[in-house]
Design a protein around this motif. Structure first.
Motif, PDB file in Angstrom:
ATOM      1  N   VAL A  19      -3.221   7.994  -9.742  1.00  0.00           N
ATOM      2  CA  VAL A  19      -4.073   6.856  -9.443  1.00  0.00           C
ATOM      3  C   VAL A  19      -2.960   5.528  -9.462  1.00  0.00           C
ATOM      4  CG1 VAL A  19      -5.713   5.306 -10.473  1.00  0.00           C
ATOM      5  CG2 VAL A  19      -6.003   7.592 -10.888  1.00  0.00           C
ATOM      6  N   LEU A  20      -3.008   5.042  -8.316  1.00  0.00           N
ATOM      7  CA  LEU A  20      -2.106   3.750  -8.007  1.00  0.00           C
ATOM      8  C   LEU A  20      -2.796   2.590  -8.221  1.00  0.00           C
ATOM      9  CD1 LEU A  20      -0.245   4.998  -4.670  1.00  0.00           C
ATOM     10  CD2 LEU A  20       0.150   5.650  -7.143  1.00  0.00           C
ATOM     11  N   GLY A  21      -2.474   1.713  -9.429  1.00  0.00           N
ATOM     12  CA  GLY A  21      -3.135   0.791  -9.652  1.00  0.00           C
ATOM     13  C   GLY A  21      -3.565   0.818 -11.208  1.00  0.00           C
ATOM     14  N   GLY A  22      -3.297  -0.189 -11.993  1.00  0.00           N
ATOM     15  CA  GLY A  22      -3.633  -0.393 -13.476  1.00  0.00           C
ATOM     16  C   GLY A  22      -4.699  -1.093 -13.672  1.00  0.00           C
ATOM     17  N   GLY A  23      -5.315  -1.673 -12.514  1.00  0.00           N
ATOM     18  CA  GLY A  23      -6.532  -2.750 -12.956  1.00  0.00           C
ATOM     19  C   GLY A  23      -7.669  -2.154 -13.507  1.00  0.00           C
ATOM     20  N   CYS A  24      -8.967  -2.755 -13.467  1.00  0.00           N
ATOM     21  CA  CYS A  24     -10.045  -2.065 -14.040  1.00  0.00           C
ATOM     22  C   CYS A  24     -10.663  -0.992 -13.298  1.00  0.00           C
ATOM     23  CB  CYS A  24     -11.108  -3.105 -14.115  1.00  0.00           C
ATOM     24  SG  CYS A  24     -11.373  -4.087 -12.541  1.00  0.00           S
ATOM     25  N   PHE A  25     -10.534  -0.988 -11.955  1.00  0.00           N
ATOM     26  CA  PHE A  25     -11.005  -0.006 -11.146  1.00  0.00           C
ATOM     27  C   PHE A  25     -10.098   1.262 -11.229  1.00  0.00           C
ATOM     28  CE2 PHE A  25     -13.087   2.386  -7.466  1.00  0.00           C
ATOM     29  CZ  PHE A  25     -14.333   2.312  -7.881  1.00  0.00           C
ATOM     30  N   GLY A  26      -8.939   1.231 -10.903  1.00  0.00           N
ATOM     31  CA  GLY A  26      -7.866   2.173 -11.211  1.00  0.00           C
ATOM     32  C   GLY A  26      -7.857   2.780 -12.529  1.00  0.00           C
ATOM     33  N   THR A  27      -8.006   2.158 -13.643  1.00  0.00           N
ATOM     34  CA  THR A  27      -8.171   2.656 -15.098  1.00  0.00           C
ATOM     35  C   THR A  27      -9.576   3.371 -15.281  1.00  0.00           C
ATOM     36  OG1 THR A  27      -7.006   0.839 -15.770  1.00  0.00           O
ATOM     37  CG2 THR A  27      -8.012   2.017 -17.433  1.00  0.00           C
ATOM     38  N   ALA A  28     -10.438   2.976 -14.566  1.00  0.00           N
ATOM     39  CA  ALA A  28     -11.885   3.676 -14.731  1.00  0.00           C
ATOM     40  C   ALA A  28     -11.733   4.937 -14.000  1.00  0.00           C
ATOM     41  CB  ALA A  28     -12.956   2.640 -14.238  1.00  0.00           C
ATOM     42  N   GLN A  76       6.169   3.746 -14.676  1.00  0.00           N
ATOM     43  CA  GLN A  76       6.592   2.509 -13.816  1.00  0.00           C
ATOM     44  C   GLN A  76       6.808   2.636 -12.324  1.00  0.00           C
ATOM     45  OE1 GLN A  76      10.322   0.717 -15.502  1.00  0.00           O
ATOM     46  NE2 GLN A  76      10.193  -0.605 -14.069  1.00  0.00           N
ATOM     47  N   GLY A  77       7.238   3.832 -11.931  1.00  0.00           N
ATOM     48  CA  GLY A  77       7.470   4.156 -10.657  1.00  0.00           C
ATOM     49  C   GLY A  77       6.545   4.693  -9.922  1.00  0.00           C
ATOM     50  N   LEU A  78       6.387   4.282  -8.631  1.00  0.00           N
ATOM     51  CA  LEU A  78       5.247   4.783  -7.854  1.00  0.00           C
ATOM     52  C   LEU A  78       5.665   6.211  -7.400  1.00  0.00           C
ATOM     53  CD1 LEU A  78       3.414   3.453  -4.987  1.00  0.00           C
ATOM     54  CD2 LEU A  78       4.477   5.607  -4.658  1.00  0.00           C
ATOM     55  N   GLU A  99       2.280  -4.576   1.175  1.00  0.00           N
ATOM     56  CA  GLU A  99       3.624  -4.815   0.570  1.00  0.00           C
ATOM     57  C   GLU A  99       4.034  -3.498   0.005  1.00  0.00           C
ATOM     58  OE1 GLU A  99       6.303  -7.438  -2.814  1.00  0.00           O
ATOM     59  OE2 GLU A  99       4.295  -7.932  -2.297  1.00  0.00           O
ATOM     60  N   THR A 100       3.172  -2.880  -0.982  1.00  0.00           N
ATOM     61  CA  THR A 100       3.410  -1.718  -1.582  1.00  0.00           C
ATOM     62  C   THR A 100       3.828  -0.573  -0.948  1.00  0.00           C
ATOM     63  OG1 THR A 100       1.509  -2.429  -3.470  1.00  0.00           O
ATOM     64  CG2 THR A 100       2.066  -0.280  -2.967  1.00  0.00           C
ATOM     65  N   PHE A 101       2.971  -0.374   0.249  1.00  0.00           N
ATOM     66  CA  PHE A 101       3.071   0.624   0.999  1.00  0.00           C
ATOM     67  C   PHE A 101       4.461   0.640   2.135  1.00  0.00           C
ATOM     68  CE2 PHE A 101      -0.887   1.915  -0.789  1.00  0.00           C
ATOM     69  CZ  PHE A 101      -0.594   3.233  -1.198  1.00  0.00           C
ATOM     70  N   ALA A 102       4.777  -0.627   2.175  1.00  0.00           N
ATOM     71  CA  ALA A 102       5.694  -0.884   3.184  1.00  0.00           C
ATOM     72  C   ALA A 102       7.091  -0.637   2.489  1.00  0.00           C
ATOM     73  CB  ALA A 102       5.988  -2.295   3.677  1.00  0.00           C
ATOM     74  N   GLN A 103       7.137  -0.828   1.017  1.00  0.00           N
ATOM     75  CA  GLN A 103       8.250  -0.256   0.151  1.00  0.00           C
ATOM     76  C   GLN A 103       8.053   1.038  -0.384  1.00  0.00           C
ATOM     77  OE1 GLN A 103       7.793  -3.109  -2.992  1.00  0.00           O
ATOM     78  NE2 GLN A 103       8.300  -4.876  -1.644  1.00  0.00           N
ATOM     79  N   ASN A 104       6.983   1.867  -0.177  1.00  0.00           N
ATOM     80  CA  ASN A 104       7.150   2.991  -0.817  1.00  0.00           C
ATOM     81  C   ASN A 104       6.481   4.118   0.388  1.00  0.00           C
ATOM     82  OD1 ASN A 104       7.332   2.611  -3.749  1.00  0.00           O
ATOM     83  ND2 ASN A 104       6.153   0.955  -3.127  1.00  0.00           N
ATOM     84  N   ARG A 105       6.635   3.930   1.479  1.00  0.00           N
ATOM     85  CA  ARG A 105       6.208   4.744   2.590  1.00  0.00           C
ATOM     86  C   ARG A 105       6.540   6.001   2.597  1.00  0.00           C
ATOM     87  NH1 ARG A 105       8.358   0.789   6.597  1.00  0.00           N
ATOM     88  NH2 ARG A 105       6.002   0.170   6.999  1.00  0.00           N
ATOM     89  N   ASP A 106       7.692   6.412   2.155  1.00  0.00           N
ATOM     90  CA  ASP A 106       8.150   7.780   2.222  1.00  0.00           C
ATOM     91  C   ASP A 106       8.053   8.457   0.802  1.00  0.00           C
ATOM     92  OD1 ASP A 106       8.770   7.872   4.871  1.00  0.00           O
ATOM     93  OD2 ASP A 106      10.872   6.747   4.344  1.00  0.00           O
ATOM     94  N   GLU A 135      -1.367   1.245   9.548  1.00  0.00           N
ATOM     95  CA  GLU A 135      -0.346   0.543  10.167  1.00  0.00           C
ATOM     96  C   GLU A 135       1.061   0.843   9.283  1.00  0.00           C
ATOM     97  OE1 GLU A 135      -0.427  -3.718  10.474  1.00  0.00           O
ATOM     98  OE2 GLU A 135      -1.753  -3.482  12.278  1.00  0.00           O
ATOM     99  N   GLU A 136       1.028   0.784   7.874  1.00  0.00           N
ATOM    100  CA  GLU A 136       2.187   0.886   7.364  1.00  0.00           C
ATOM    101  C   GLU A 136       2.812   2.345   6.921  1.00  0.00           C
ATOM    102  OE1 GLU A 136       3.843  -1.605   6.566  1.00  0.00           O
ATOM    103  OE2 GLU A 136       2.538  -3.054   7.352  1.00  0.00           O
ATOM    104  N   LEU A 137       1.741   3.385   7.109  1.00  0.00           N
ATOM    105  CA  LEU A 137       2.263   4.738   6.695  1.00  0.00           C
ATOM    106  C   LEU A 137       2.562   5.429   7.917  1.00  0.00           C
ATOM    107  CD1 LEU A 137      -0.235   5.782   3.855  1.00  0.00           C
ATOM    108  CD2 LEU A 137       1.979   4.995   3.737  1.00  0.00           C
ATOM    109  N   PRO A 138       3.565   6.281   7.791  1.00  0.00           N
ATOM    110  CA  PRO A 138       3.866   7.096   9.166  1.00  0.00           C
ATOM    111  C   PRO A 138       2.701   8.091   9.414  1.00  0.00           C
ATOM    112  CG  PRO A 138       5.539   7.206   7.466  1.00  0.00           C
ATOM    113  CD  PRO A 138       4.488   6.606   6.867  1.00  0.00           C
TER     114      PRO A 138
END
Length: 201
Positions: A19-28, A76-78, A99-106, A135-138
């Motif tokens: 699960v990517l994201g530690g906010g309310c919906f990601g945690t749920a 910590q790391g995706l 920004e998240t997927f531009a930095q972690n697209r691979d 757009e951001e993912l191959p």
């Protein structure tokens, strides 16, 4: 019968998901997946939130009052979060999605469902989260993405209350993968993925 007393399905038990994201919906969503028998690794950027999840089984910042399942851990790391995952649930807020997927697209695994839970539109471009990911993912990820939306509330999901959502994807296999994962009770809408993300959450 309490949700935690239910026996995990054979398909889910021990299977790793991210699960990517530690906010309310990601945690749920992490809580729901763990209840269903999955081993859940959350990508959480906030160090205090990670400490609360791992050390105290709680996320008081975003989902107070909920005791989290022991099958949930935060990293910590995706790349570490998605390693070996059979499914990746994406709950990154839309303003940070590009920004998240531009930095972690691979870093994402291929040939597994990427279940997009982010909603709304991006300021400036007016693009939906699904359009941003395309757009951001191959291209190798394109057929793996499905969008999930609906009248769902994080606290109700975390508490194990019945929830229905809609899933849309250009690829039937991706939508089917989301449904088979017990993420929620999912209704397949077919290929019209952009419109479903206009639904409130």
């Amino acid at each position: 019968e309490e949700p935690d007393s239910k026996r995990p399905s054979c398909a889910a038990e021990g299977t790793r998901v991210a699960v990517l994201g530690g906010g309310c919906f990601g945690t749920a969503m992490a809580q729901l997946l763990a209840r269903n028998g999955y081993c859940v690794t959350m990508w959480v950027r906030n160090s205090e939130v990670r400490e609360q999840i791992n050390g105290h089984r709680r996320n008081p910042t975003y989902l107070p009052g909920i005791e989290l399942h022991e099958r949930i851990k935060a990293v910590q790391g995706l790349a570490a979060a998605v390693e070996g995952a059979a499914l990746v649930a994406i709950a990154v807020p839309t303003p940070f999605l590009r920004e998240t997927f531009a930095q972690n697209r691979d870093s994402l695994p291929t040939k597994v469902p990427l279940v997009l839970l982010s909603k709304g539109i991006e300021n400036g471009t007016l693009q939906t989260p699904l359009e941003i990911l395309r757009e951001e993912l191959p291209g190798k990820y394109g057929k793996c993405v499905c969008a999930v939306s609906g009248l769902s509330f994080a606290r109700e999901i975390a508490q194990g209350l019945p929830t229905n959502v809609t899933c849309a994807s250009e690829c039937q296999e991706a939508a089917g993968g989301a449904e088979q994962s017990d993420v929620l009770r999912v209704h397949d809408l077919g290929h019209k993925g952009g419109g479903v993300q206009g639904c409130p959450q």
